[in-house]
Design a protein around this motif. Sequence first.
Motif, PDB file in Angstrom:
ATOM      1  N   TYR A 282       0.846  -1.188   0.000  1.00 56.84           N
ATOM      2  CA  TYR A 282       0.000   0.000   0.000  1.00 56.84           C
ATOM      3  C   TYR A 282       0.881   1.238   0.000  1.00 56.84           C
ATOM      4  O   TYR A 282       2.076   1.169   0.283  1.00 56.84           O
ATOM      5  CB  TYR A 282      -0.927   0.018   1.225  1.00 56.84           C
TER       6      TYR A 282
ATOM      7  N   ASP B 199      -1.856   5.340   2.543  1.00 57.90           N
ATOM      8  CA  ASP B 199      -2.737   4.437   3.275  1.00 57.90           C
ATOM      9  C   ASP B 199      -2.248   4.091   4.666  1.00 57.90           C
ATOM     10  O   ASP B 199      -2.849   3.268   5.352  1.00 57.90           O
ATOM     11  CB  ASP B 199      -2.888   3.132   2.470  1.00 57.90           C
ATOM     12  N   THR B 200      -1.126   4.723   5.100  1.00 58.01           N
ATOM     13  CA  THR B 200      -0.499   4.291   6.360  1.00 58.01           C
ATOM     14  C   THR B 200      -0.838   5.200   7.543  1.00 58.01           C
ATOM     15  O   THR B 200      -0.288   5.015   8.620  1.00 58.01           O
ATOM     16  CB  THR B 200       1.027   4.202   6.189  1.00 58.01           C
TER      17      THR B 200
END
Length: 341
Positions: free
Chosen positions: A296, A339-340
């Motif tokens: 991601y 996305d982190t």
Amino acid sequence: MSEPKLQNKNNKISLAEVAKAAGVSKMTASRVLRDEGGFSEKTRAKVMAEVERLGYFPNRLATVFAGDKKSTFIGVSIPDLGNEVFTHVLEGIDRKLASFNHQTVLGMTQHVQSEEENWIETVLSWQPAGLILTGRAHSPRAIQILKGANVPLVEIWDLNSSPVDMCVGLNHFDSGYDMGRFLLTKGYTRFGYVGTSHDAANAATSRLNGYAKAIQDGGGKLTRQLCLNDIPGFYPGFYGTEQLLSSDPHVEVSLYQNENMAVGAVHFCQAQQISIPGDIGIAGWGELPIASVLPYRLTTVHVNHLRIGQLAAEKLLLKVNGDSATPVSDVGFQLVPGDTV
């Protein structure tokens, strides 16, 4: 008459030996190699044939010292090669210089001002055409030497509105501040930081200071910051995350000094089955190629490292050729949501 024997490759062939083998004077051989004219095509062919046969390499440094030719050496200092960020910057510099037949003379200063000062003295004794130095902080004596050297100079990496000569970089404080402000908008209140040891003048310190200021301004709390005695790479990011969460398991999100460390953090969390961003958010800096291996997108700050090197070399070459160049160039940065977090 017997031909001169080829010397062992460890013995340097002299111009006098080339001239003797070609049956001309040393002065004539020198004029041929410098393409100054005043000799026949037959003489040129004889000299060049012996240069090829004997494996002669001209001492270009001596030529510069003799005042016969402008130097093509450019002194370039970076902190170290262990930090991938600077290898990309150096690539940009070297590509541009090489395209204009200039050579890079590399020095590594380890973020130590005394090391930089010694390197500056050494490289200036070789009469370079110009210098490119990483960072904006130099010792008082180094600044004095640089101002008296009368050679074009570009300071890179950390933006400096009042450079010794010219500067190419970005505002590291602002990049850290923008990341901290962005993470606050995601609802985080307890923040961490993982980096490596660096002095107060380091660009990473500026990023950390900007990050901390944004958190303070937004009512959050920087509960734990680690500056490890290591290089900012994958493994320090891995074990640094373990130390971070062991010392403060309630940290909600952490900024890492660079992308390599952030990827190390992601792999630690995956190994420990720690959810990202459910249990902890992770943000990097620099957008290095290693992040492409993640399943991601990493939240990070994009910096065009290659462009910093290219632009620094372009500005320096302009000055070397007697043209003017803009004193300060800000390459900027871009926050990249992922996305982190």
